[in-house]
Design a protein around this motif. Structure first.
Motif, PDB file in Angstrom:
ATOM      1  N   ASN A 393     -24.974  27.035  -7.155  1.00 27.03           N
ATOM      2  CA  ASN A 393     -24.596  25.883  -5.972  1.00 27.03           C
ATOM      3  C   ASN A 393     -24.440  26.752  -4.585  1.00 27.03           C
ATOM      4  O   ASN A 393     -24.940  26.067  -3.629  1.00 27.03           O
ATOM      5  N   ALA A 394     -24.463  28.202  -4.624  1.00 26.77           N
ATOM      6  CA  ALA A 394     -24.110  28.741  -3.046  1.00 26.77           C
ATOM      7  C   ALA A 394     -25.583  29.395  -2.864  1.00 26.77           C
ATOM      8  O   ALA A 394     -25.561  29.507  -1.605  1.00 26.77           O
ATOM      9  N   THR A 414     -24.067  26.360   5.955  1.00 27.77           N
ATOM     10  CA  THR A 414     -22.770  27.089   4.976  1.00 27.77           C
ATOM     11  C   THR A 414     -21.640  26.182   4.750  1.00 27.77           C
ATOM     12  O   THR A 414     -21.196  26.020   3.670  1.00 27.77           O
ATOM     13  N   MET A 415     -21.173  25.429   5.898  1.00 30.05           N
ATOM     14  CA  MET A 415     -20.056  24.770   5.874  1.00 30.05           C
ATOM     15  C   MET A 415     -20.547  23.345   4.759  1.00 30.05           C
ATOM     16  O   MET A 415     -19.743  22.793   4.026  1.00 30.05           O
ATOM     17  N   ASP A 416     -21.549  22.840   5.021  1.00 24.84           N
ATOM     18  CA  ASP A 416     -22.174  21.833   4.210  1.00 24.84           C
ATOM     19  C   ASP A 416     -22.347  22.137   2.873  1.00 24.84           C
ATOM     20  O   ASP A 416     -21.763  21.373   1.906  1.00 24.84           O
ATOM     21  N   THR A 417     -22.640  23.368   2.342  1.00 29.38           N
ATOM     22  CA  THR A 417     -22.574  23.722   1.008  1.00 29.38           C
ATOM     23  C   THR A 417     -20.986  23.794   0.584  1.00 29.38           C
ATOM     24  O   THR A 417     -21.008  23.753  -0.465  1.00 29.38           O
ATOM     25  N   ASP A 419     -18.728  21.971   1.334  1.00 24.71           N
ATOM     26  CA  ASP A 419     -18.336  20.821   1.210  1.00 24.71           C
ATOM     27  C   ASP A 419     -18.926  19.840  -0.083  1.00 24.71           C
ATOM     28  O   ASP A 419     -18.103  19.443  -0.897  1.00 24.71           O
ATOM     29  N   LYS A 420     -20.155  20.022  -0.095  1.00 23.77           N
ATOM     30  CA  LYS A 420     -20.764  19.022  -1.154  1.00 23.77           C
ATOM     31  C   LYS A 420     -21.093  20.000  -2.055  1.00 23.77           C
ATOM     32  O   LYS A 420     -21.105  19.173  -3.412  1.00 23.77           O
ATOM     33  N   LYS A 421     -21.332  21.068  -2.113  1.00 27.35           N
ATOM     34  CA  LYS A 421     -21.543  21.915  -3.582  1.00 27.35           C
ATOM     35  C   LYS A 421     -20.629  22.294  -4.197  1.00 27.35           C
ATOM     36  O   LYS A 421     -20.518  22.436  -5.224  1.00 27.35           O
ATOM     37  N   SER A 540      -5.431  28.567  -3.960  1.00 24.48           N
ATOM     38  CA  SER A 540      -4.586  27.645  -3.211  1.00 24.48           C
ATOM     39  C   SER A 540      -4.468  26.357  -3.656  1.00 24.48           C
ATOM     40  O   SER A 540      -3.578  25.575  -2.988  1.00 24.48           O
ATOM     41  N   GLY A 541      -5.232  25.951  -4.470  1.00 22.33           N
ATOM     42  CA  GLY A 541      -5.521  24.395  -4.955  1.00 22.33           C
ATOM     43  C   GLY A 541      -6.038  23.495  -3.819  1.00 22.33           C
ATOM     44  O   GLY A 541      -5.735  22.441  -3.365  1.00 22.33           O
ATOM     45  N   MET A 542      -6.905  24.173  -2.772  1.00 20.06           N
ATOM     46  CA  MET A 542      -7.495  23.465  -1.745  1.00 20.06           C
ATOM     47  C   MET A 542      -8.857  23.090  -2.220  1.00 20.06           C
ATOM     48  O   MET A 542      -9.807  23.249  -1.301  1.00 20.06           O
ATOM     49  N   MET A 543      -9.070  22.342  -3.294  1.00 14.58           N
ATOM     50  CA  MET A 543     -10.464  22.047  -3.579  1.00 14.58           C
ATOM     51  C   MET A 543     -10.609  20.695  -3.607  1.00 14.58           C
ATOM     52  O   MET A 543      -9.553  19.866  -3.936  1.00 14.58           O
ATOM     53  N   ASN A 544     -11.713  20.007  -3.556  1.00  8.76           N
ATOM     54  CA  ASN A 544     -12.085  18.343  -3.566  1.00  8.76           C
ATOM     55  C   ASN A 544     -11.075  17.764  -2.900  1.00  8.76           C
ATOM     56  O   ASN A 544     -10.674  16.495  -2.888  1.00  8.76           O
ATOM     57  N   GLY A 545     -10.661  18.280  -1.413  1.00  9.04           N
ATOM     58  CA  GLY A 545      -9.884  17.746  -0.563  1.00  9.04           C
ATOM     59  C   GLY A 545      -8.451  17.876  -0.832  1.00  9.04           C
ATOM     60  O   GLY A 545      -7.772  16.984   0.141  1.00  9.04           O
TER      61      GLY A 545
END
Length: 547
Positions: A393-394, A414-417, A419-421, A540-545
Motif C-alpha cells: 500500500n505504501a 504521500t498524504m493521499d497514500t 488517506d486512501k491506501k 491511537s485509534g486514528m484510522m478510517n477517520g
C-alpha cells in the motif's frame, strides 16, 4: 520569453477567474503538473488574503512569466496592510481539526509552509508583492548536477589523455581549484548563521509539546526513535562493508591543507565543549555543536520574553529566511562547482578510486535496505499488521518520493497514500507528514554518518570515541534542523568536514555520491514518515477517520 498579465477587482466572483487564468497560463508555459498544482495552491491562498486588504477601487495585478526556463507567478496589490497566509501558528493545535473541512484547511496550510522555498513576499510603500516560482523543481536541480558530473568526467578524461601533464596541472590549479575555493569559502561564510537561526527558529516555534497534545508528542517521539535507529544502522553497515583504506586519498590534499597530528578528544571533552565560553567565538570558529546549543538556548528562551516574544520571533524567522535565501543562492551554483570538483578529481585521481567509491555506494545502499527492513519490522511489532500488505500500500508513495527527490514535493501524494491506501485519519497525517518532512530524515542520517566516517578514514583522519559521539549528536541535530533547500546535504557535509578537520577536497567525493544516492535518501525519509504516521494512528485509534 512569455508574459501574461491581467488585473482583477477584489471581488469574490473574480477569484475563480483569477485562478483559471493562472492555471491556463502555467499550462501554456509548460510547467509540470506537480509544480503547477503547488503554484496554483499558493496563489489561491494569497489571492484570498490580498482581496481582503486591497484598497477600494484598486485591482490586483496577476502576472505569469516564463524567462530562461524559469516560470513565476507574481501577485501585486496596493494594500492597507501586509498580507499573511499559511502561518505556522495556525496549524499547531491538532484538536481544532475535528472535521474534514478543517483537516483540509490544515493540509493546505501545511503545504504552504512546506513550500516556502518557492515563495518570496514583500511589503513596501503600501504595495504587497508575492512571487511564486512554478517552473524549477528539485528533480531538475538533481538532473543538472548529474549532467554536470557526467560532462566533467567526459571532458576532463579527454583532456587528461589529449593534453600534457603540465597543461592538465595548470588547468586544475588555476581554474578548478579557484572555483572550488570560491564555492567552499561562500559555504563557510553562511554555515554558522544558517545553523544558529535555523535551530532557533525551529525551537522558538514549537517549544511546548503540550501545544501539540499527546498525539504530537507520540509522533515526535517516534521520529526521534527512528533517527537514533538510523545512526545505529549506519554504523553497522559501515563496519560490515568497511569501505576504503586509511589515508588512501591523501594524495588529493593540497599542500596547504595537509592533515597534521590531532589531539585525542574524549567524550567528556566533547560534552564540555558543547557550551561555548564566547557567544561570538562559536560563530567565528563555526563550532557546530556550540551553534546548535546556542540555537536551542535562544529559541527556548524566546517564548519567555512576554510582550517582546512576537517581535523577537519575527526577527529570528526573518533572519532564518534571509540566510536560507543566501544559502539557496549559493547552491544554485552547485552544477558549476560540481564540474570543478569532479574535473579536478578526474585530472588527478588514481582510477582505483572508482572501486573505493563503489564500496561506499554499496555501504549506503546496505544501510537503506536495513532501514527498510527495520521499518517493516516496527510496523509488525507495534501494530500487528502484515508488513508485506503495508509495503504494497505504501510503495507508490516510496516510488513517487524516489522520482521527485524531494520530501516536500512528494507531500501531497504521500498524504493521499495515507488517506486512501492506509485509511489514516486526516487529523493525524495533516500534522505528522509535514512535520516528518522537516525533522524526520533517517536516510539523510544514514548517508551523512557513513560518508563522514568513510571520508575521515580515506583522508587519514582518526576519530576518537569522543569525536564519534560528537558526530552522532551533530548529525542527529542537523537532521532535525536541516533547512529545506536544494543542496542541503552539501552544506551539512561541509559543516561536518570542518568540525572533524577533514580536508575540504573530500566534499568533491561526497557531492558525487550524494547526487546518486539522493533519490534513495528521500524515499527512505518519506517511507519513515508514513510508517510513523501509520503506527501512531493504529495505536491511537486514528484510522478510517475515527477520532
Amino acid at each position: 520569453m512569455k508574459e501574461f498579465t491581467i488585473k482583477v477587482l477584489p471581488e469574490q466572483g473574480n477569484l475563480t477567474n483569477a485562478i483559471e487564468f493562472i492555471e491556463k497560463r502555467l499550462i501554456e508555459c509548460k510547467t509540470g503538473s506537480k509544480d503547477r498544482a503547488k503554484a496554483v495552491l499558493l496563489a489561491e491562498e494569497y489571492l484570498v488574503e490580498l482581496f481582503k486588504v486591497t484598497k477600494e477601487n484598486r485591482s490586483v495585478i496577476i502576472r505569469v512569466k516564463r524567462f530562461f526556463g524559469k516560470t513565476t507567478v507574481t501577485l501585486i496589490s496596493e494594500s492597507r496592510n501586509e498580507v499573511t497566509a499559511g502561518t505556522v501558528n495556525s496549524i499547531l493545535d491538532l484538536d481544532c481539526y475535528e472535521s474534514a473541512p478543517n483537516a483540509e484547511a490544515a493540509i493546505r496550510s501545511m503545504i504552504i509552509n512546506a513550500n516556502s522555498d518557492i515563495l518570496r513576499q514583500s511589503y513596501r510603500n503600501g504595495i504587497n508583492k508575492i512571487v511564486i516560482t512554478a517552473g524549477i523543481s528539485s528533480q531538475k536541480n538533481l538532473m543538472n548536477v548529474l549532467f554536470s558530473m557526467l560532462l566533467a568526467v567526459i571532458v576532463c578524461s579527454i583532456m587528461r589523455f589529449a593534453l600534457s601533464e603540465n597543461i592538465c596541472n595548470a588547468i586544475n590549479d588555476y581554474v578548478f581549484m579557484t572555483i572550488k575555493t570560491i564555492f567552499l569559502n561562500a559555504l563557510k561564510a553562511v554555515i554558522a548563521p544558517l545553523i544558529f537561526f535555523s535551530i532557533a527558529a525551529s525551537v522558538s516555534s514549537v517549544t511546548d509539546l503540550s501545544e501539540l497534545g499527546k498525539i504530537g508528542a507520540r509522533v515526535m517521539g517516534f521520529y526521534a526513535m527512528t533517527t537514533l535507529a538510523a545512526t545505529i544502522v549506519a554504523f553497522t553497515a559501515y563496519n560490515i562493508i568497511n569501505p576504503g583504506t586509511f589515508n588512501e586519498l591523501s594524495y588529493m590534499i593540497s599542500e596547504t591543507q595537509q592533515v597534521g597530528g590531532q589531539e585525542t578528544v574524549s567524550i567528556l571533552d566533547t560534552i564540555i565543549g558543547i557550551v561555548p565560553d564566547n557567544f561570538i567565538g562559536a560563530f567565528v570558529n563555526s563550532a557546530t555543536l556550540q551553534l546548535i546549543f546556542l540555537g536551542i538556548l535562544v529559541g527556548g528562551v524566546v517564548p519567555l520574553m512576554g510582550e517582546k516574544t512576537e517581535k523577537i520571533t519575527s526577527f529570528i524567522s526573518a533572519a532564518n529566511d534571509l540566510f536560507l535565501r543566501v544559502a539557496s543562492t549559493i547552491t544554485k551554483c552547485l552544477p558549476i562547482a560540481v564540474f570543478a570538483f569532479i574535473g579536478s578529481m578526474v585530472m588527478t585521481m588514481d582510477f582505483q578510486l572508482i572501486m573505493t567509491l563503489l564500496s561506499l555506494f554499496f555501504c549506503i545502499l546496505l544501510g537503506m535496505i536495513v532501514m527498510l527492513i527495520f521499518y517493516l519490522t516496527v510496523v509488525f511489532i507495534m501494530t500487528g499488521s502484515n508488513p508485506f500488505e503495508f509495503f504494497k500500500n505504501a510503495v507508490p508513495a516510496w516510488l513517487n518520493a524516489f522520482a521527485l527527490s524531494s520530501s516536500s514535493a512528494a507531500m501531497p501524494f504521500t498524504m493521499d497514500t495515507c488517506d486512501k491506501k492506509l485509511n489514516i485519519s486526516p487529523k493525524l497525517y495533516s500534522f505528522s507528514i509535514p512535520l516528518g518532512a522537516t525533522i524526520n530524515m533517517d536516510g539523510f542520517v544514514v548517508v551523512l554518518t557513513i560518508s563522514t566516517l568513510f571520508l575521515a578514514k580515506v583522508f587519514g583522519v582518526e576519530l576518537s570515541g569522543g569525536e564519534i559521539a560528537s558526530l552522532i549528536v551533530t548529525i542527529v541535530l542537523l537532521s532535525f534542523g536541516a533547512p529545506g533547500i536544494p543542496g542541503v546535504s552539501t552544506i551539512c557535509m561541509s559543516v561536518l568536514l570542518m568540525q572533524f578537520h577533514v580536508p575540504m577536497e573530500a566534499l568533491a567525493i561526497f557531492i558525487g555520491i550524494d547526487a546518486i544516492t539522493d533519490p534513495l535518501n528521500t524515499a527512505n525519509n518519506v517511507f519513515g514518515d508514513i510508517v510513523g504516521t501509520f503506527c501512531v494512528g493504529k495505536r491511537s485509534g486514528m484510522m478510517n477517520g475515527r477520532h
